[in-house]
Each structure stands twice: as structure tokens, then as C-alpha cells.
Motif scaffolding. Structure first.
Motif, short mmCIF file in Angstrom:
data_model
loop_
_atom_site.label_atom_id
_atom_site.label_comp_id
_atom_site.label_asym_id
_atom_site.label_seq_id
_atom_site.Cartn_x
_atom_site.Cartn_y
_atom_site.Cartn_z
N ARG A 43 0.82 -1.22 0.00
CA ARG A 43 0.00 0.00 0.00
C ARG A 43 0.86 1.27 0.00
NH1 ARG A 43 -5.48 0.52 1.71
NH2 ARG A 43 -6.24 2.49 0.86
N LYS A 44 2.01 1.25 0.67
CA LYS A 44 2.85 2.44 0.75
C LYS A 44 3.65 2.70 -0.52
CE LYS A 44 3.37 2.23 5.79
NZ LYS A 44 4.34 2.13 6.92
N GLN A 45 3.56 1.77 -1.49
CA GLN A 45 4.38 1.89 -2.69
C GLN A 45 3.62 2.50 -3.87
OE1 GLN A 45 7.49 1.09 -2.05
NE2 GLN A 45 6.85 0.28 -0.05
N PHE A 46 2.36 2.84 -3.69
CA PHE A 46 1.56 3.38 -4.79
C PHE A 46 2.14 4.71 -5.28
CE2 PHE A 46 -1.18 0.08 -3.65
CZ PHE A 46 -2.30 0.03 -4.46
N GLN A 47 1.90 5.00 -6.56
CA GLN A 47 2.34 6.27 -7.14
C GLN A 47 1.18 6.90 -7.89
OE1 GLN A 47 5.55 4.40 -9.33
NE2 GLN A 47 4.46 4.70 -11.27
#
Length: 322
Positions: free
Chosen positions: A27-31
Motif C-alpha cells: 500500500r505504501k508503494q503506490f504512485q
């Protein structure tokens, strides 16, 4: 083919708890979905839309949406290793994959109406959705019909038709989106009543890349390309459109690199997948358009072919410098 519904619930369903566990791991890797390509321009202007590529050209997450040209085929990104259940789903489908991504549409986001073209069974690829997190106020409109899909369901939709999206709920709308080429295994995912509407003669099935034969491994030289071969056609071109008679040809360079034919135009290279009998398609694309290297009376020619379903157009150019 025209009777196929614009949205079809497919036969498998998936474990929502396991999907959410995979989502939490990345989830923290979305762009931001800020894609500037023609196919995604209207979508990218929407804002409030984040993505995470699990498969994309070269396995580089920054290349999401760049799948219709370039030097590298679709490949897994490192994030697919973090999502074992998604990997299990993809392996179980048994279909030839293009791109795969998570798509996160924030509350209050509106994606304007647009079409994804060229798209569909007649062109050789489709887009499938698995809702992971959603709400009753997240609505996808396809040809004016509202669709509210539930977590864990599996859906096909006709994204070649006008469609839009709004999320007026208080929760994000996160889907797993799977782009795939067409194979017989794909149709096994459709319910029987939907399969009855599919005319296989109008379907562009995927063909795997073959090794480049020795007699073509030395190809090198300048080539002439009709401008129509480089144009996007939301609707099928006419024979006159495709032949591009009266229009100046475009000059390019053809060579071989790392066992693949490469066409270079204006400093940009596109690798070509060999299909047999001298025929090539772009590496990240379908047989919607191909080029075939031929010899006529000792002179090289290239035949440029366009196909949508059962409709085929051809035009050819002599290649004295090839």
C-alpha cells in the motif's frame, strides 16, 4: 460479437481477506496515475488516482502504461513477489498476460468519460477487474449503465465503449486490474451464456514470439513505412486509409539487436516479436498490425498488415536499401 454484454461477471471469485493482505503489503508503494500517453491522457488528468504496477514493460514500475512500443516486453515487477495471492490468481488464470496493477481511486474522485482504443476481442486484448476495497457509491458507467461491483468478484467490461468512474463514497475504491491477450483459456472464465455470443472468427488470438531464424538475423538498412502503420485507429481504417496513397512514406531504420528485429524512428527503437513466415508484431502489442519481410525477384519488400477481427487490410512497400 456485437451482442456481447458491456459488463460480464466472470466465473471465478477470490478470497477478499487474502487480497487485502497482499494490498496491505504494498500500500505504501503506490504512485500517482500521471500517465501522459495518448491512451491514458484523459484518465491521468483526473487526480485522486494512484496505481502500483505488478507487471509492466521491463518490470519497471515507472513504465506503467507505456506498453505499445519500446525495447522490453511485459515482465513482473518486484512488487509481485510481495503479493503471493495475486501471483496465485494470475497463475491460475492460464492466460497470456500484459500489464497488471492495483488501482486506487480516492473518495471524491471523478474520472471523465473516455474510451480505451484500440481495445477488445477483435483487437486482441481485454481488461479484467477484481474489486478489493469498494463501496456502493463507487460507480463505473459503461455505455451509460451503472456498475457496482463487489469485493472478490471478477469482471470483464467493454472499455472500448464510453466509460467513466466516480467515487462519491467515504472509502477508497481499489481494484486489481489485469490486462491480458486473448486465448481459449480466457473464454473458460466466461459463463456459458456469454460464450455463446463470441464468434471466434472475429477474435484476434495471441501468438507467441518465436526465435528469429538465421536467414533474417542479418537484416539491416533503411526502410520506408506508410504513415498509416504508425497511426492509432479507434475505428477500423478504410482500405484507402491503410494504403496511405498520396502520402509521403516515413523513413526508418531496421536492424537486429539481442536476437530481435528493431525498427528505429526518430531515435526511438521498437523491438519486434517474430511470428514466423517473415512476419513481426510489436513486442508489447497484438497482431492488430504486423509487418512481413518478403523477397520479390531478389528485392526486399515489406508488407504492412492491419487486422481487426476477420477484417484484414494490406499494403506493401519496396525496400531497395534493406
Amino acid at each position: 460479437m456485437s451482442a456481447l454484454p458491456d459488463a460480464i461477471k466472470l466465473l471465478p471469485s477470490f478470497n477478499v481477506e487474502r487480497l487485502c493482505a497482499d494490498l496491505d503489503s504494498v500500500r505504501k508503494q503506490f504512485q500517482s496515475h500521471g500517465n501522459s500517453t495518448v491512451a491514458y491522457a484523459e484518465e491521468g488528468e483526473a487526480g485522486g488516482w494512484d496505481v502500483l504496477a505488478l507487471r509492466c514493460p521491463g518490470g519497471d514500475p515507472s513504465q506503467i502504461g507505456e506498453g505499445t512500443g519500446g525495447m522490453e516486453d511485459f515482465a513482473d515487477t518486484k512488487y509481485l513477489e510481495w503479493t503471493p495471492y495475486v501471483r496465485e490468481i494470475l497463475d491460475g488464470l492460464g492466460v497470456p498476460l500484459r500489464g497488471v496493477r492495483f488501482s486506487d481511486v480516492a473518495p471524491g474522485t471523478v474520472v471523465p468519460e473516455h474510451t480505451d482504443q484500440p481495445y477488445g476481442l477483435q483487437v486482441g486484448w481485454v481488461r479484467l477487474h477484481v474489486p478489493v476495497i469498494t463501496n456502493d457509491h463507487a460507480v463505473l458507467f459503461v455505455n451509460g449503465e451503472a456498475n457496482r461491483w463487489k469485493p472478490g468478484e471478477f469482471w470483464y467490461a467493454n472499455f472500448g465503449a464510453p466509460h467513466s468512474l466516480c467515487n462519491e463514497g467515504d472509502e477508497a475504491r481499489i481494484h486489481l486490474i489485469i490486462d491480458c491477450y486473448i486465448s481459449e483459456n480466457l473464454f473458460q472464465l466466461f459463463p456459458e451464456e456469454a460464450r455463446q455470443h463470441i464468434d471466434r472468427a472475429d477474435v484476434l488470438f495471441f501468438e507467441e514470439e518465436r526465435s528469429l531464424p538465421a536467414d533474417l538475423s542479418g537484416l539491416s538498412g533503411m526502410i520506408r513505412i506508410p504513415p498509416s502503420f504508425l497511426n492509432r485507429f479507434p475505428e477500423p481504417p478504410t482500405e484507402s486509409d491503410w494504403s496511405a496513397s498520396g502520402q509521403a512514406d516515413i523513413e526508418g531504420e531496421l536492424g537486429v539487436r539481442d536476437g530481435r528485429v528493431v525498427v528505429r524512428l526518430g531515435g526511438r527503437g521498437t523491438a519486434m516479436a517474430y511470428l514466423g513466415n517473415g512476419e513481426f508484431r510489436s513486442l508489447c502489442w497484438t497482431r492488430e498490425r504486423t509487418l512481413t519481410v518478403e523477397s520479390r525477384d531478389g528485392v526486399r519488400w515489406i508488407s504492412f498488415r492491419y487486422q481487426r477481427g476477420r477484417n484484414v487490410l494490406r499494403t506493401a512497400r519496396e525496400q531497395p536499401l534493406l
